[in-house]
Structures are given as C-alpha cells and as structure tokens.
Design a protein around this motif. Structure first.
Motif, PDB file in Angstrom:
ATOM      1  N   PHE A  67       0.786  -1.191  -0.037  1.00 56.94           N
ATOM      2  CA  PHE A  67       0.084  -0.018   0.006  1.00 56.94           C
ATOM      3  C   PHE A  67       0.787   1.142   0.119  1.00 56.94           C
ATOM      4  CE2 PHE A  67      -2.568   3.429   1.811  1.00 56.94           C
ATOM      5  CZ  PHE A  67      -3.578   3.403   1.209  1.00 56.94           C
ATOM      6  N   GLY A  68       2.028   1.270   0.667  1.00 60.85           N
ATOM      7  CA  GLY A  68       2.658   2.482   0.904  1.00 60.85           C
ATOM      8  C   GLY A  68       3.218   2.976  -0.520  1.00 60.85           C
ATOM      9  N   LYS A  69       3.730   1.974  -1.390  1.00 58.67           N
ATOM     10  CA  LYS A  69       4.178   2.468  -2.509  1.00 58.67           C
ATOM     11  C   LYS A  69       3.067   2.569  -3.809  1.00 58.67           C
ATOM     12  CE  LYS A  69       8.976   0.677  -1.842  1.00 58.67           C
ATOM     13  NZ  LYS A  69       9.638  -0.600  -2.116  1.00 58.67           N
ATOM     14  N   LEU A  70       1.667   2.373  -3.426  1.00 60.57           N
ATOM     15  CA  LEU A  70       0.635   2.376  -4.178  1.00 60.57           C
ATOM     16  C   LEU A  70       0.373   3.926  -4.761  1.00 60.57           C
ATOM     17  CD1 LEU A  70      -1.539   0.608  -5.564  1.00 60.57           C
ATOM     18  CD2 LEU A  70      -3.083   0.976  -3.736  1.00 60.57           C
ATOM     19  N   THR A  71       0.297   4.088  -5.873  1.00 56.72           N
ATOM     20  CA  THR A  71      -0.001   5.768  -6.161  1.00 56.72           C
ATOM     21  C   THR A  71      -1.399   5.619  -7.108  1.00 56.72           C
ATOM     22  OG1 THR A  71       1.312   5.686  -8.076  1.00 56.72           O
ATOM     23  CG2 THR A  71       1.936   6.462  -6.111  1.00 56.72           C
ATOM     24  N   ILE A  72      -2.344   6.413  -7.099  1.00 57.65           N
ATOM     25  CA  ILE A  72      -3.264   6.715  -7.918  1.00 57.65           C
ATOM     26  C   ILE A  72      -2.879   6.557  -9.530  1.00 57.65           C
ATOM     27  CG2 ILE A  72      -5.074   8.235  -9.001  1.00 57.65           C
ATOM     28  CD1 ILE A  72      -6.016   7.411  -6.245  1.00 57.65           C
ATOM     29  N   GLU A  73      -1.633   7.083  -9.665  1.00 52.76           N
ATOM     30  CA  GLU A  73      -0.926   7.093 -11.223  1.00 52.76           C
ATOM     31  C   GLU A  73      -0.678   5.423 -11.604  1.00 52.76           C
ATOM     32  OE1 GLU A  73      -0.093   9.240  -8.920  1.00 52.76           O
ATOM     33  OE2 GLU A  73      -0.074  11.027 -10.017  1.00 52.76           O
ATOM     34  N   LYS A  74      -0.347   4.874 -10.624  1.00 49.16           N
ATOM     35  CA  LYS A  74      -0.069   3.345 -10.927  1.00 49.16           C
ATOM     36  C   LYS A  74      -1.318   2.721 -11.371  1.00 49.16           C
ATOM     37  CE  LYS A  74       4.387   2.550  -8.618  1.00 49.16           C
ATOM     38  NZ  LYS A  74       4.851   2.538  -7.237  1.00 49.16           N
ATOM     39  N   ILE A  75      -2.341   2.795 -10.303  1.00 47.61           N
ATOM     40  CA  ILE A  75      -3.741   2.199 -10.655  1.00 47.61           C
ATOM     41  C   ILE A  75      -4.549   2.458 -11.810  1.00 47.61           C
ATOM     42  CG2 ILE A  75      -6.044   1.885  -9.818  1.00 47.61           C
ATOM     43  CD1 ILE A  75      -5.150   2.785  -6.848  1.00 47.61           C
ATOM     44  N   ALA A  76      -4.333   3.877 -12.232  1.00 43.95           N
ATOM     45  CA  ALA A  76      -4.759   4.305 -13.500  1.00 43.95           C
ATOM     46  C   ALA A  76      -4.173   3.716 -14.519  1.00 43.95           C
ATOM     47  CB  ALA A  76      -4.709   5.798 -13.592  1.00 43.95           C
ATOM     48  N   ALA A  77      -2.790   3.729 -14.625  1.00 46.01           N
ATOM     49  CA  ALA A  77      -1.878   3.069 -15.615  1.00 46.01           C
ATOM     50  C   ALA A  77      -2.236   1.459 -15.691  1.00 46.01           C
ATOM     51  CB  ALA A  77      -0.423   3.163 -15.415  1.00 46.01           C
ATOM     52  N   ARG A  78      -2.455   0.744 -14.462  1.00 43.71           N
ATOM     53  CA  ARG A  78      -2.772  -0.629 -14.828  1.00 43.71           C
ATOM     54  C   ARG A  78      -4.204  -0.733 -15.213  1.00 43.71           C
ATOM     55  NH1 ARG A  78      -1.035  -5.733 -11.558  1.00 43.71           N
ATOM     56  NH2 ARG A  78       0.883  -4.624 -11.598  1.00 43.71           N
ATOM     57  N   ALA A  79      -5.104   0.103 -14.958  1.00 48.58           N
ATOM     58  CA  ALA A  79      -6.356  -0.148 -15.171  1.00 48.58           C
ATOM     59  C   ALA A  79      -6.641   0.400 -16.811  1.00 48.58           C
ATOM     60  CB  ALA A  79      -7.267   0.603 -14.183  1.00 48.58           C
ATOM     61  N   GLY A  80      -5.822   1.147 -17.273  1.00 48.85           N
ATOM     62  CA  GLY A  80      -6.060   1.770 -18.537  1.00 48.85           C
ATOM     63  C   GLY A  80      -6.999   2.843 -18.647  1.00 48.85           C
ATOM     64  N   VAL A  81      -7.117   3.557 -17.548  1.00 49.01           N
ATOM     65  CA  VAL A  81      -8.042   4.803 -17.514  1.00 49.01           C
ATOM     66  C   VAL A  81      -7.166   6.131 -17.069  1.00 49.01           C
ATOM     67  CG1 VAL A  81      -9.837   3.418 -16.456  1.00 49.01           C
ATOM     68  CG2 VAL A  81      -8.629   4.584 -15.160  1.00 49.01           C
ATOM     69  N   GLY A  82      -7.749   7.188 -17.039  1.00 49.17           N
ATOM     70  CA  GLY A  82      -7.117   8.459 -16.725  1.00 49.17           C
ATOM     71  C   GLY A  82      -7.122   8.517 -15.410  1.00 49.17           C
ATOM     72  N   LYS A  83      -6.162   9.327 -14.777  1.00 52.73           N
ATOM     73  CA  LYS A  83      -6.125   9.499 -13.358  1.00 52.73           C
ATOM     74  C   LYS A  83      -7.517  10.402 -12.813  1.00 52.73           C
ATOM     75  CE  LYS A  83      -2.677  12.210 -11.832  1.00 52.73           C
ATOM     76  NZ  LYS A  83      -1.856  12.972 -11.355  1.00 52.73           N
ATOM     77  N   GLN A  84      -7.871  11.133 -13.745  1.00 51.99           N
ATOM     78  CA  GLN A  84      -8.989  11.947 -13.141  1.00 51.99           C
ATOM     79  C   GLN A  84     -10.434  11.063 -13.155  1.00 51.99           C
ATOM     80  OE1 GLN A  84      -7.572  11.941 -15.951  1.00 51.99           O
ATOM     81  NE2 GLN A  84      -9.132  11.981 -17.753  1.00 51.99           N
ATOM     82  N   THR A  85     -10.458   9.976 -13.976  1.00 48.43           N
ATOM     83  CA  THR A  85     -11.459   9.074 -13.809  1.00 48.43           C
ATOM     84  C   THR A  85     -11.558   8.258 -12.416  1.00 48.43           C
ATOM     85  OG1 THR A  85     -11.288   8.311 -16.156  1.00 48.43           O
ATOM     86  CG2 THR A  85     -12.527   7.018 -14.810  1.00 48.43           C
ATOM     87  N   ILE A  86     -10.348   8.286 -11.856  1.00 51.76           N
ATOM     88  CA  ILE A  86     -10.287   7.860 -10.556  1.00 51.76           C
ATOM     89  C   ILE A  86     -10.748   8.755  -9.424  1.00 51.76           C
ATOM     90  CG2 ILE A  86      -8.708   6.585  -8.512  1.00 51.76           C
ATOM     91  CD1 ILE A  86      -7.323   5.235 -10.944  1.00 51.76           C
ATOM     92  N   TYR A  87      -9.995  10.123  -9.575  1.00 49.46           N
ATOM     93  CA  TYR A  87     -10.344  10.872  -8.703  1.00 49.46           C
ATOM     94  C   TYR A  87     -11.861  11.307  -8.954  1.00 49.46           C
ATOM     95  CZ  TYR A  87      -5.520  11.754  -7.185  1.00 49.46           C
ATOM     96  OH  TYR A  87      -4.230  11.543  -6.776  1.00 49.46           O
TER      97      TYR A  87
END
Lengths: 202, 202
Positions: A34-54
């Motif tokens: 969890f410590g090294k997890l970022t919204i950027e990494k989730i977005a990249a792996r999911a194939g979506v934009g950061k703003q979609t997550i936020y």
C-alpha cells in the motif's frame, strides 16, 4: 497515462472502468504494498485516466477498500448475514465463510499487505473502519441483537465483546499462522462463543 | 561506527552493551520501522561495534525479539503465569496485564511497527513465533491444562482454541482500535472464556 475519453455508452463504459480500477488496485496492493501504491499506478494498470479515479474516490485508501468490499461482495453475495432463526447455524455459516476467505492464498497475500498498512497508518485505519470493518461488525451485532431479543442469548450479553469473541480468534490464528482455518475450527469457535454468550441452543 | 573494545570488566561491560543494544533496537523499530532497521544502525545508536551484535545475535529479527522479550520481562517479572489455584483469578491477572501493555502508548508504537513487519515477512513471523509467541502460548496452555486436570475446565476443552479465545479478542480490539483496553474489558473476556471452556468457577 491518461487516455482520451470517448465513450459511446457512458454507463457501460463506467462500469467497465470501475471494475478495471478495483481489480488493478487489489493487484497492486499485493505487488508493491500500500505504501508504494499511487493513483497514477492504478490508472496505468487499469487503462484509465487519473481524473477518472479522482472523480469517484477521494484517496487511494478509498479505492483499495472499495476494491476489498467489491471482492467480498462477489464471494459472499453481500454483507448481509444469514438469519434462518437458528443462531448457531447462522454463526457457523458466517465463521465458515470467514475462515474460508482467510485461508484463501490470494486473499492472504493482499489481506496481509493491507492489514500491515492499516496497523501503522491511523488515517488508513480510519478508512478501513469506516468502509469495511464497522459495517461488518454492525450487521454482526444486529444478528446477535435479534437473537438476544428472542431470548437465545443472555439478556446481559455485551454485543461489542461478542463480535470480538467471534472474529478475534480467527484473526489471531490467521495473523500468526497458528493452525488450520477450516470448517472444524469455525465450528469450534462458534460453539465456544455460544457458550460464552449463554445461548440456550448451539 | 565500530569503536575499539577495551573493557576492564568484561562481564559488566557485556551487560551494559547488551542493554544498550536492546534499547537501541526497540527505539529504532519505532523510529524507522523494521524494514529499514539495520545492524549498523543499532550498533551506532548503542555505541558498540557491529561485531559485538553479531557475536550474540544471528539477525536483526533476533535482536528485536530479544529486546521485546526483555521489555516484557521487566514489566511482568517473567513469562511464568500466576498459579494461585484459582483459574479465574489467574486469568484475570494475565489479561489485565496484557491489556495494560497493549494500551501503553510506548508499546503501541513499537508493537504496531513490529506486528506490521511480522504480517508480511514469513521469516520474521517464524522468529517471532519461536522467540516470543509460542513460549507465551505454551505457558498459557500449561496453566489451562493444570486447571483442566483439576476439573476446573471441561474435560474436552481444546487448549489451542482456548489460548486464541483468551488473546484473540484483546489483539483484535487493539489492532483496530475498537474500544478501551482496561481492567473491565480484561475481566469481561476472562469471564466469557471461562464460560466457553465450561469452567465451574469464574
């Protein structure tokens, strides 16, 4: 990593993105912690934009716990507890399902990574409590309260203590690898709790 | 960071070094976490040479758990459990001491850091089991076995389950911050366990 959004069917597209984000979040917690997890990494792996997550979640903790919640809902149908009227039967069902989940190697990897973070990050603990643990304990207390009102438990049975008696031993055994988490153990804990809470049945 | 060793009184010097090393190890786990802890850092803070540590301990995990063990022994006298002949009284004493320790802010900080590492590092879990947890569970089972043989518990009381019923709820409450860890709670858990294990007293 943001990709242009051009969804012909927004609601279907949203559901797909949501599933992709939750799956990516769970995988990443196991892979990098969890410590090294970022919204950027989730977005990249999911194939979506950061703003979609936020748009849907305020923090990475919120994403991760929703991912856990979704995974739990898939496994057990929902957070609602069984209520057949037979408290012993219902608690056995609950604890067998809990033991099965804790014993699952896939859950074990992600669950341990997350539990470790929750332990040392007060803000994450707050999110975990709010999104996952407190709702689970609340429905468990509701089931026990119904039994108490039906005279199946001692009138003075403390429901806060009761849920800790139910889940605590399984969690303690799981964390420390003390023994098998199987139906037999779930049934033993159930029986012990029923005795402790003064059930007339069980 | 190694300093030349020139001890005029080797045994006294050894005891001082040992105490300094154990103290430094506990402080560092809280400050930097177990993951970033190194033998070098412990040596530097304790003011001893690395080789002094390696002479007594095979790994940083071994140092840290001995440090915890030493801290526990200072607090409670030893790992031996009380045996007054009154099981209820003895378990209340044990769980009150356990709750007091878990509620201690100093323990909380170090204990959480260490528990988080133990959760995600199988080798460290093995050391924790071997040096701290298994001995504690063993003396607890011994006390319960004596009570069982004296007819104070059900003849079929499962002692592996029994220790998880005793410690599991406290640990679960502590980990998740679910409520106070005080004498009242310790007594509630004791009473519930005595009922679950079929004690005639309690």
């Amino acid at each position: 990593m943001a990709r242009p959004q051009s969804a012909p069917d927004p609601s279907r597209r949203s559901a797909q993105s949501r599933t992709a984000i939750l799956t990516a979040a769970l995988e990443l917690v196991a892979d990098v912690g969890f410590g090294k997890l970022t919204i950027e990494k989730i977005a990249a792996r999911a194939g979506v934009g950061k703003q979609t997550i936020y748009r849907w979640w305020p923090s990475k903790g919120a994403v991760v716990f929703d991912a856990f919640l979704a995974a739990n809902e898939n496994a057990t149908g929902s957070l609602a507890l069984p209520d057949t009227g037979d408290l012993g039967e219902d608690l056995r069902t609950l604890l067998r399902a809990t033991a099965l989940e804790l014993a699952d190697p896939a859950f074990n990897r992600t669950g341990r990574a997350l539990a470790a973070e929750v332990l040392t990050d007060p803000e994450l603990l707050r999110e975990y409590r709010e999104r996952l643990l407190d709702p689970l304990l609340e429905v468990t207390r509701d089931r026990l309260r119904a039994a108490r009102e039906a005279g199946q438990l001692r009138a003075d049975a403390d429901l806060d203590l009761a849920v800790e008696l139910l889940y605590g031993p399984l969690y303690y055994r799981w964390l420390h690898g003390l023994g098998p988490l199987d139906d037999r153990y779930a049934d033993q804990v159930t029986q012990a709790c029923l005795r402790a809470l003064g059930s007339t049945g069980g």
